[in-house]
Structure formats: C-alpha cells, structure tokens
Design an enzyme around this catalytic site. Sequence first.
Site, PDB file in Angstrom:
ATOM      1  N   LYS A  62       0.834  -1.169  -0.003  1.00  0.00           N
ATOM      2  CA  LYS A  62       0.111   0.067  -0.098  1.00  0.00           C
ATOM      3  C   LYS A  62       0.913   1.224  -0.219  1.00  0.00           C
ATOM      4  O   LYS A  62       1.769   1.431   0.729  1.00  0.00           O
ATOM      5  CB  LYS A  62      -0.836  -0.069   1.227  1.00  0.00           C
TER       6      LYS A  62
HETATM    7  O1  G3P Z   1      -7.532   1.848   5.496  1.00  0.00           O
HETATM    8  C1  G3P Z   1      -7.936   2.945   5.265  1.00  0.00           C
HETATM    9  C2  G3P Z   1      -9.222   3.311   5.701  1.00  0.00           C
HETATM   10  O2  G3P Z   1     -10.308   2.398   5.539  1.00  0.00           O
HETATM   11  C3  G3P Z   1      -9.354   4.334   7.148  1.00  0.00           C
HETATM   12  O3  G3P Z   1     -10.663   4.552   7.597  1.00  0.00           O
HETATM   13  O4  G3P Z   1     -12.120   5.289   9.449  1.00  0.00           O
HETATM   14  O5  G3P Z   1      -9.858   5.836   9.530  1.00  0.00           O
HETATM   15  O6  G3P Z   1     -11.192   6.813   7.837  1.00  0.00           O
HETATM   16  P1  G3P Z   1     -11.164   5.538   8.740  1.00  0.00           P
END
Ligand code: G3P
Length: 218
Positions: free
Chosen positions: A83
């Site tokens: 990633k």
């Molecule tokens: O892994 C990336 C993403 O899904 C992060 O989510 O909830 O931290 O905005 P969030």
Amino acid sequence: MKFFLDTADINEIKELASSGLVDGVTTNPSLVMKSGRKFLDVVKEICEIVPGPISAEVISTDHKTMLAEGRKLANLAKNVVVKVPLTPDGLRTCKALSDEGTRVNVTLCFSPAQALLAAKSGATYISPFVGRLDDIGTDGMQLIADIIQIYRSYDTIRTEVLVASVRHPIHVIQAAKMGADVATMPPNVLKMMFNHPLTDKGLAAFLADWAKTGQTIL
Ligand code: G3P
C-alpha cells in the site's frame, strides 16, 4: 463484491474469517499502532489466516525508500499487496512495483483526478476514503460513482475500486449498487450487516412455535 476487513486485530480477523465472508484484509499504520503488535509479524500472521490479498503500507515518503520497503513487504508472503500513499513518490513507487509484478493498493485517494493517476500508474487497487470525505461535509459516495464511471469508460483500466473509510452498512450497500469491486470495512460494520430486528423477532416466533410441537430434528 469482495469484502475486506480493515483491521490489524488478529482475534477479529480469525473470528470473521471463519464466516467464509472475508476475501482479504487491509491495514494501515494507525491500525497497526492500535493492535500493539510488531508490523512485520502481524502482517505475516494475517497472511496465514486469510489467503486473499493483505494490504501492508509503506511508511517512507521518498520513492527510493518506499520502493525498498515495498519490496521487503512483498517478500513477507505471496498474498501481500503493498500500500502506497497517493503522492508523486507513491505513484512512482506504484509503477515500479507493478512493473515488477507486485500488486499495489494506492491509498488516501480523495478525488477522481487522483484515481485516474493511480490507474495510469498500474495500481491493482485504488482506495477512495468515503467516510473521511463525509466527515468534512462532502459526499464520499459521489467520489465512488465518479471513479467507477471513469474506470469503466476504458477497457485498458484494470484497477479495482476498493471503497475505504467505510463507517456503516449503508456505505457498503451504496458501493455495491454502484458496482464497486471491493469494500474494506472495520469488523463492526461487517457484523452490523447481519442485523435486522425482524430477523430476531421472526426467529424467536419460529422457535417458540417449534417448541410447542415437541419434535426434534436430530
Ligand atoms: O484503511 C484506510 C481506511 O479504511 C481508514 O478508515 O475510518 O480511519 O477513515 P478511517
């Protein structure tokens, strides 16, 4: 539609992987921090539990170091997907790793223009963050619709749309209606997808009536 779990919590991954519904896992530095585990160890362990794609994120910001980190992560297991962030160096690294046959997930995507650049850089997955756009008063799902429209306009684009920053089942359903390839969701969102009060009520009624028959199946 493929379901990925967005977590580095081994217990949650084990529990939900046993449902047969989990096609892959995505992690990020914040999730690794939350797990309290050593990054490389936790990635290897996740790769053994779930045979599908497991995203592990580089933490450098310059191309040369990102590439070295990406190669190291890719060597941990066959199912690692590297990633990288959506920056000029990140996309350069995406191109280099993709050319070597390593799958790359480009993360932190917040615009259709960024998604187009990621596709041109050979990304296997683009990760648009719907929840974080919603958080600032923008329609996160509109970004998914825009990216799908662009990607589906070109046969040459193979990049899969991986809907990230998913906060609730409505995000998953909206993404599925648009034909998104993948939704990565925190374990609690996948668990919430099972729930409906009429299911609970209906089951209770069936079981109560069955008890009155005095029968057993086994
Ligand atoms: O892994 C990336 C993403 O899904 C992060 O989510 O909830 O931290 O905005 P969030």
